[in-house]
Design an enzyme around this catalytic site. Structure first.
Site, short mmCIF file in Angstrom:
data_model
loop_
_atom_site.label_atom_id
_atom_site.label_comp_id
_atom_site.label_asym_id
_atom_site.label_seq_id
_atom_site.Cartn_x
_atom_site.Cartn_y
_atom_site.Cartn_z
N GLU A 90 14.63 -4.26 10.00
CA GLU A 90 15.48 -3.65 8.91
C GLU A 90 16.67 -3.35 9.68
O GLU A 90 17.32 -3.87 8.55
CB GLU A 90 15.16 -1.96 8.60
CG GLU A 90 13.73 -1.65 8.20
CD GLU A 90 12.28 -1.49 8.51
OE1 GLU A 90 12.18 -1.59 10.27
OE2 GLU A 90 11.28 -1.07 8.16
N ASP A 107 0.76 -1.41 0.25
CA ASP A 107 -0.01 -0.08 -0.27
C ASP A 107 0.39 1.02 0.20
O ASP A 107 -0.04 2.66 0.62
CB ASP A 107 -1.16 -0.51 1.36
CG ASP A 107 -0.32 0.16 2.41
OD1 ASP A 107 0.32 -0.56 2.43
OD2 ASP A 107 -0.86 -0.20 3.42
N1 UDP Z 1 1.46 -7.83 5.52
C1 UDP Z 1 0.83 -9.01 5.49
N2 UDP Z 1 -0.03 -9.76 6.52
C2 UDP Z 1 -0.50 -8.90 7.75
C3 UDP Z 1 -0.33 -7.64 7.62
C4 UDP Z 1 0.36 -6.65 6.77
O1 UDP Z 1 1.31 -9.89 4.78
O2 UDP Z 1 -1.14 -9.57 8.03
C5 UDP Z 1 1.58 -7.14 4.55
C6 UDP Z 1 1.01 -5.95 4.32
O3 UDP Z 1 0.44 -6.71 2.85
C7 UDP Z 1 2.41 -5.10 3.40
C8 UDP Z 1 2.96 -5.18 4.61
O4 UDP Z 1 2.51 -6.55 5.12
O5 UDP Z 1 2.69 -5.17 2.63
C9 UDP Z 1 3.22 -4.72 5.62
O6 UDP Z 1 1.64 -4.11 6.12
P1 UDP Z 1 0.54 -3.06 6.61
O7 UDP Z 1 1.72 -2.50 4.98
O8 UDP Z 1 -0.33 -3.31 7.03
O9 UDP Z 1 1.95 -2.56 7.55
P2 UDP Z 1 1.72 -0.76 7.66
O10 UDP Z 1 2.11 0.10 6.10
O11 UDP Z 1 1.43 -0.09 8.76
O12 UDP Z 1 3.60 -0.71 7.77
MN MN Z 2 1.23 -0.29 4.93
#
Ligand code: UDP
Ligand code: MN
Length: 352
Positions: free
Chosen positions: A298, A213
Site C-alpha cells: 500500500e 473475500d
Molecule cells: N490472491 C490471488 N492469488 C493468490 C492469493 C491471493 O490472486 O495466490 C488474491 C485473493 O483472491 C484476494 C487478494 O489476492 O483477492 C488477497 O488475498 P487473500 O484474501 O488470500 O489475502 P488476505 O485476506 O489473507 O490478506
Molecule cells: Mn482476504
C-alpha cells in the site's frame, strides 16, 4: 404514479388560469381578493418545479421530462453506450447509471479455490446496489476460467474480465502461511494496465482495490465516489486489531492507528483507500511490486501519488467502519479427499 401527479398538476394549473381569466371581469372586492389568491397559487404551482426541484414529486417529474426529451441518459441509452464502448462484455448492464455521478472502478484479484464462487457471488450482489460501478476482475491463472466468465456474464454489472498468473517465484504454496508471499500483486497491476489503456481522464472516476473475500458496506462507495486525491478510512478486523487505519480531524489525517510496522509511510490496508482516476493516470509509475518488504504494498503504491498531508479523510472523519477484512475460512476437505482416493469424487460437472 408520477405521470399521474404531473398531469393532475398540469390540469389544476390550467383550470386555475381559466378561472382567473373569467374572474378578471368581476369587480367586487371579495372577488378581487379571491382572484389575487388564485393568481398567487397558480404562480406557486407553476414555479414549484423550478423553486423546489428536489421535493420528491418535482424531482421525479423533472427527471421524467428530461428522459422524455432525450436530454438525459436513460438507463436504456446508458446500456447502449456501454455496450458500444465495451463490445466484448456481455454484462446485462442492469445496474443504475447516472451520468452526473463519477464511476467507481473496482479492481479485484481472484484465484481458484472452493470458496471463490461464493465470495464473488456475494461481491456481485453488493455491487449491483452501487450506481456507476464497473468491475475489473483479474484471475490468477494461465487462462480465464468458465466459472468466472459465467459468473460475470450473469451478474449484471459492466465488467472487464482479465487474467495474470502470479510468477512461480513468489506464488504462495498450500503449505505456506498466507502472509509469506505478496498476494494479488500481478493481478492488480494487470488491472491498472487495463485502466491506463481504457479509462478516460476527462471522465470523473475513482479507483478502489477490492479483495474477493472482504465485506463492503454500500455507504463506503458513496464515501469514496467524490475523491479528489486519495481518500482514506479505517478497516475493521485487520492487522491483529479490532480495526486499523487513519485518525482524522477536520477532513485531514493527523496520525495512524496501527500496531504492526507503524513506521510504514501509509500503514493501512488495501481496503482503506480510494484514488482519483485522473491523479492515478497522471503517475505512470504507480503500481505494485513483488520486491517490497511485507506490508509495504500500500505504501509503495500510495507514495507515488500523494503525501500524507494531501490525503482526504473519508467515513465521517474516519470515525466509521464501512469495510471489514473478513477472510473466508478454508473449507474442510477431508471427506472429499477420501472419495478422491477411492476413485469416487463428487460429480466434476457440478460447478460449486
Ligand atoms: N490472491 C490471488 N492469488 C493468490 C492469493 C491471493 O490472486 O495466490 C488474491 C485473493 O483472491 C484476494 C487478494 O489476492 O483477492 C488477497 O488475498 P487473500 O484474501 O488470500 O489475502 P488476505 O485476506 O489473507 O490478506
Ligand atoms: Mn482476504
Amino acid at each position: 404514479m408520477f405521470v399521474y401527479t404531473v398531469s393532475f398538476k398540469n390540469v389544476a394549473t390550467f383550470i386555475l388560469i381559466l378561472y382567473n381569466f373569467q374572474m378578471r371581469r368581476l369587480t367586487s372586492n371579495a372577488n378581487r381578493i379571491l382572484l389575487l389568491l388564485n393568481v398567487i397559487w397558480t404562480l406557486c404551482l407553476f414555479f414549484s418545479w423550478i423553486l423546489f426541484p428536489y421535493t420528491e414529486t418535482n424531482y421525479r417529474s423533472n427527471r421524467h421530462n428530461k428522459f422524455k426529451n432525450g436530454k438525459d441518459t436513460s438507463l436504456a441509452t446508458v446500456r447502449r453506450l456501454l455496450r458500444q464502448k465495451y463490445p466484448n462484455d456481455q454484462g446485462l448492464f442492469s445496474t443504475y447509471f447516472d451520468s452526473e455521478l463519477p464511476v467507481i472502478y473496482g479492481v479485484t484479484p481472484t484465484y481458484t479455490r472452493w470458496t471463490q464462487k461464493a465470495d464473488l457471488t456475494r461481491l456481485c450482489q453488493t455491487f449491483l446496489h452501487v450506481p456507476n460501478f464497473f468491475w475489473i476482475i483479474i484471475e490468477d491463472a494461465e487462462n480465464k476460467t468458465t466459472l468466472v466468465a459465467n459468473l460475470l456474464k450473469n451478474c449484471g454489472l459492466p465488467y472487464a474480465h482479465l487474467n495474470a498468473k502470479t510468477d512461480q517465484r513468489v506464488k504462495l504454496r498450500d503449505s505456506d502461511p498466507n502472509w509469506a508471499k505478496p498476494r494479488g500483486v500481478s493481478q492488480r497491476n494487470e488491472g491498472l494496465k487495463w485502466l491506463r489503456k481504457n479509462a478516460d481522464s476527462k471522465e470523473p472516476s475513482v479507483l478502489y482495490f477490492i479483495d474477493d473475500d472482504n465485506t463492503y458496506s454500500l455507504k463506503l462507495f458513496e464515501e469514496m465516489r467524490f475523491t479528489s486525491t486519495v481518500k482514506v478510512w479505517p478497516v475493521g478486523i485487520v492487522g491483529g486489531l479490532k480495526f486499523e487505519g487513519p485518525v482524522c480531524k477536520n477532513g485531514r489525517v493527523v496520525s495512524w492507528y496501527t500496531a504492526w510496522k507503524p513506521d510504514r509511510p501509509f500503514p493501512i490496508d488495501m481496503a482503506a483507500f480510494a484514488v482519483n482516476m485522473k491523479l492515478f493516470l497522471s503517475k505512470s509509475d504507480a503500481m505494485f511490486s513483488n520486491d517490497v518488504p511485507r506490508g509495504y504494498q500500500e505504501s509503495h503504491f500510495l507514495t507515488k501519488l500523494v503525501t500524507k498531508d494531501e490525503v482526504e479523510a473519508g467515513a465521517n472523519d474516519c470515525s466509521e467502519i464501512l469495510v471489514w477484512h473478513t477472510r473466508t475460512e478454508k473449507p474442510n476437505t477431508k471427506q472429499e479427499d477420501k472419495l478422491i482416493k477411492a476413485g469416487k469424487s463428487s460429480n466434476p460437472d457440478m460447478e460449486v
